[in-house]
Design an enzyme around this catalytic site. Structure first.
Site, mmCIF file in Angstrom:
data_model
loop_
_atom_site.group_PDB
_atom_site.id
_atom_site.type_symbol
_atom_site.label_atom_id
_atom_site.label_comp_id
_atom_site.label_asym_id
_atom_site.label_seq_id
_atom_site.Cartn_x
_atom_site.Cartn_y
_atom_site.Cartn_z
ATOM 1 C CG ASP A 51 -1.975 -1.069 1.179
ATOM 2 O OD1 ASP A 51 -2.239 -1.563 0.071
ATOM 3 O OD2 ASP A 51 -2.526 -1.410 2.233
ATOM 4 C CE1 TYR B 163 -4.598 0.922 1.159
ATOM 5 C CE2 TYR B 163 -3.981 3.176 1.694
ATOM 6 C CZ TYR B 163 -3.924 1.819 1.964
ATOM 7 O OH TYR B 163 -3.198 1.368 3.036
#
Length: 874
Positions: free
Chosen positions: A66, A291
């Site tokens: 991420d 996200y």
């Protein structure tokens, strides 16, 4: 998979060659530039082996974690463990779609040391605070307590709200309401003033006194005055004295950030912050949303175009905003460089097109609506107000007309159905003009009590933490989960209620370590971590000052240890209690202590009695029961035995007779929710004690069928016998356990059995059969998130595990750990081929585990800050 390396969680995690060192217990060598001790946890050793194996023979390694501090840190740790001999790239993306991944592969970078340092500093800070303060709490208050850099501040916020509720003094006031009729429509009006003086409302009261606040010139009506005014106005002529129409607009809210998504999911869907993030994670991993950890409300041009296309195709051009809307992030301390949370891709799939269901569908629907609504026209409304006079009294009616629905057509905060919400938002008044005389059909007096400040919901707490800059949105779910798991707070009807232990811990920290529970101090720490991530502050000097400086944490704890009196620390101070009444924290929970020396009387506090509700009257009842025995409600008319009113750990209950050697456990029945002990009569007590009530013998088995009430309410039960599990069904809201018939009981038992609550009943994934008994192993969606179920054994998924990624082998390992059996032993009943594979794998695992631990320990002890930075840069 989350982090593959972390600080040791227990002494067993510490490598053998470091077990004798004092700093290894802390996991951070404060005398060697705060060098952390990293180990590979047992549940991550398998993935590390798989990654090392996968690395063999490849030409390139792409780190695709991420794009935030945690993700950057995971990439860095992977480099330290894998030690690749091939070129590496750091790939960043914010949605898992084909276009986004292809674009990210063309624009890779190297690991950002600044983000790694910021994450590592945060982790070290949290460890230093937790491992330095927690032992002090064990020593002074109770074993097993914990303190945390952010969690303790969150607990203090909740405790302070409970203190406000306890200090609150309620005030009472009365007013009048009427229903008037104009042509074709009845409408409500409320008293505003009498003789030109405004009538008192709740906002006019002082919370500390329960009286009208100083300087407020209002008319306070009591019941007698309200009735007198009602009688005076009955039969009099009502006249419209003023009309007002005021146009206004409502703008759509920005797209979701992590914080606002958690808040709205809690309000609308009743999802906890932890569940919201778990469901959002699943949506992200499946490619449905971008996200989900972001502070930003920014939308890319791709997203704006997709949202505007949705508006045009589904609602028409007249609902599309004239210009594309772009929003500016205003939250305190926002630093993440992502988009807002939105549907993924260049075109947005409608909720119906996703094939999702349950919580995932509900959350995606929320995100889709909010994103699309952000590109829609403002809603235009007209606020309506009518003033009416009768004698010297002035009444007012308020209404609202929606002239153009705008974005309301797609999204209304707090409502799942925009169309229904529009109807609720529109409050129409009849066509009136000054001088009209509506007819009064009903005039009533209404009494009110001012209410204490509301307890925090998860949504309200998240909003408060964000506004104060405490923690970061990506951490709110874990903060709330932690304080609930550790018993500082319980969630009741969506309200966060602090325990007495939370009061004791907060008081100790406020008195002796005020900075650590000061929201502004914690906010500054968060800002410093942001500065470290930007490269404007050096991480090592900051850690040294915080822990080892002149006013550092280490020195504070050592100097304060001898000053903190344990007896005093275990005493909870509550405003409004007599000096001789003390609330103490004991080994088995909170209790009341009255008197001194030999005359001391102790009484346990029921678990459902909250700190703000522990008033002198409740204390008197608890002490009276302890000193004089329980109150007798009366004598059972059929059994001729006394019925007592008792107060137990879980609240009040009635008991038939006293406990004796012959009857060690007399019959008991808890009072229904909302019933007060003082209102219980003999007839009510007899009715409560009638349960369990036999309905008859089951026509198929001949076994007993009875009705009873339990933890989850009334239910009907069919006793199976022969070791078989009893068959239960909850009664419906229309069923009365005291009058339900045998036929109705059989009807309920014939219905398919479901788990309690829609969330608990849902099977998310079937993993296969257990090799021992051939029973199903499934992943279910429960109240506290996803968990693996096999028979009566349940094991929750960790925050790193996902429903989609969990395998049968991993589930078997989790179940084996829970029951204390080895995985290899549990799988022996499988086929011979599986046996061989399992045996071979077990042997390999043992060797690999040893090698990994030793190697990791060696690397860790040799690693320095300089080496770390050089490796990451390289």
């Amino acid at each position: 998979m989350g982090h593959v390396r972390d600080l040791p969680q227990s002494a067993s995690d510490i490598p053998a060659d470091l077990k004798g060192t004092e700093w290894a217990k802390l996991g951070v060598n404060v005398d060697a530039d705060f060098e952390p001790l990293y180990i590979v946890p047992d549940d991550k050793k398998k993935i590390v082996r798989e990654l090392k194996s996968a690395l063999k023979g490849v030409k390139e390694l792409i780190l695709a974690t991420d794009e935030d501090r945690e993700g950057e840190s995971i990439s860095w740790h992977l480099l330290q463990i894998l030690q690749p001999k091939v070129p590496i790239k750091r790939m960043v993306f914010h949605e898992i779609t084909s276009e986004a991944i292809k674009a990210a592969l063309k624009d890779c970078r190297q690991i950002d040391d600044r983000l790694v340092h910021a994450q590592e500093t945060r982790r070290i800070l949290d460890r230093l605070v937790g491992y330095t303060l927690s032992p002090l709490l064990w020593k002074k208050i109770a074993w097993g307590l914990s303190a945390g850099r952010v969690q303790s501040v969150a607990v203090r916020v909740i405790v302070n709200r409970e203190r406000e509720r306890r200090a609150f003094k309620s005030g009472s006031y009365w007013d009048l309401k009427a229903n008037l009729f104009a042509p074709k429509q009845e409408f409500p009006v409320q008293l505003v003033s009498v003789g030109g003086v405004n009538v008192a409302t709740g906002k006019d009261f002082d919370e500390a006194t329960g009286k009208i606040a100083k300087g407020r010139k209002v008319l306070l009506l009591d019941e007698a005055a309200a009735i007198a005014l009602q009688q005076k106005l009955n039969g009099k002529v009502w006249s419209v004295s003023n009309l007002d129409e005021r146009p206004t607009t409502r703008k759509p809210s920005p797209p979701f950030t992590t914080s606002t998504l958690q808040q709205e999911a809690n309000r609308k869907l009743r999802l906890s912050a932890r569940d919201s993030m778990r469901v959002a994670q699943a949506l992200y991993e499946q490619g449905f949303i971008t996200y989900m950890r972001t502070d930003s409300v920014h939308l890319s041009q791709q997203a704006i175009t997709a949202a505007r296309q949705c508006v045009t195709s589904m609602y028409g051009n007249n609902f599309l905003s004239k210009e594309p809307r772009q929003y500016v992030t205003k939250s305190k301390g926002a630093q993440e460089a992502h988009e807002a949370i939105r549907p993924a891709g260049a075109t947005f799939r409608t909720p119906q097109e996703t094939g999702l269901s349950g919580r995932e569908l509900a959350l995606y629907d929320l995100i889709w609506k909010r994103t699309v609504a952000s590109q829609m026209e403002d809603a235009r409304l007209t606020m309506l107000s009518v003033q009416l006079t009768v004698e010297d009294a002035l009444f007012r009616a308020s209404g609202k007309r929606i002239d153009f629905a705008g974005f309301f057509r797609a999204y209304v905060e707090g409502s799942d159905d925009p169309d229904a919400a529009l109807e609720e938002k529109e409050v129409m008044l009849p066509p009136l003009k000054v001088g009209d005389h509506p007819v009064c059909r009903e005039l009533n007096t209404v009494g009110h009590e001012t209410q204490p400040p509301a307890r925090f919901t998860e949504a309200a707490l998240v909003k408060m933490l964000e506004s104060e800059g405490i923690g970061r949105p990506s951490t709110y779910a874990s903060i709330i989960g932690t304080i609930c798991d550790r018993g500082y707070v319980q969630l009741v009807n969506n309200a966060l209620i602090p325990s007495f232990t939370a009061f004791a811990v907060t008081s100790l920290l406020e008195e002796h370590f005020p900075n650590l529970v000061d929201p502004s101090f914690t906010s500054k720490m968060e800002q410093t971590l942001d500065d470290i991530s930007m490269g404007t502050v050096e991480w090592l000097p900051y850690l040294k000052k915080f822990y080892s400086g002149e006013q550092g944490l280490s020195g504070q704890v050592k100097s304060r240890d001898s000053l903190i009196d344990g007896e005093s620390a275990r005493t909870v101070r509550l405003e409004g209690l007599d000096d001789d009444v003390k609330v103490k924290i004991g080994k088995f929970g909170a209790y009341i202590q009255v008197g001194e020396g030999d005359r001391t009387v102790n009484s346990s506090i029921p678990q459902n009695l909250t700190p703000s509700d522990l008033v002198p009257e409740k204390i008197e009842l608890l002490l009276k029961q302890k000193l004089e025995g329980p109150d007798q409600v009366g004598i059972h008319p059929e059994l001729n035995e006394p019925i007592f009113m008792m107060m137990g750990q879980y609240g009040p209950y009635v008991q038939l007779g006293q406990a004796t050697d012959a009857v060690p456990k007399p019959k008991r029945a808890s009072l229904p929710k909302g019933m007060q002990p003082e209102n219980v009569t003999v007839d009510i007590a007899v009715k409560l004690l009638a349960l369990p009530r036999t309905l008859g013998a089951h026509p198929e088995t001949g076994n007993r069928v009875f009705v009873n009430t339990g933890r989850f309410g009334p239910y009907v039960c069919h006793t199976k016998g022969n070791g078989d599990k009893d068959d239960n069904r909850s009664l419906k809201s229309t069923d009365d356990p005291y009058t339900i018939t045998f036929e109705r009981g059989l009807e309920l038992l014939a219905q398919p059995k479901t788990l309690r609550g829609a969330a608990a009943a849902k099977v998310l994934k079937s993993l296969g059969k257990h090799p021992d008994d051939n029973d199903a192993i499934e992943i279910l969606d429960g109240k506290y998130g996803a968990y693996v179920k096999h028979g009566k054994v349940n094991v929750s998924l960790t925050k790193e595990q996902t429903v989609e990624g969990l395998t049968l082998e991993e589930a078997l390992s989790m179940l084996a750990s829970k029951s204390g059996k080895s995985t290899s032993k549990r799988t022996k009943s499988a086929s011979s081929e599986t046996k061989k594979a399992t045996t071979k794998k077990t042997t390999t695992k043992s060797t690999a585990t040893k090698a990994t631990t030793t190697k990791t320990a060696a690397k860790t002890t040799k690693k320095t800050t300089t080496t770390k930075k050089a490796t990451a840069t390289k």
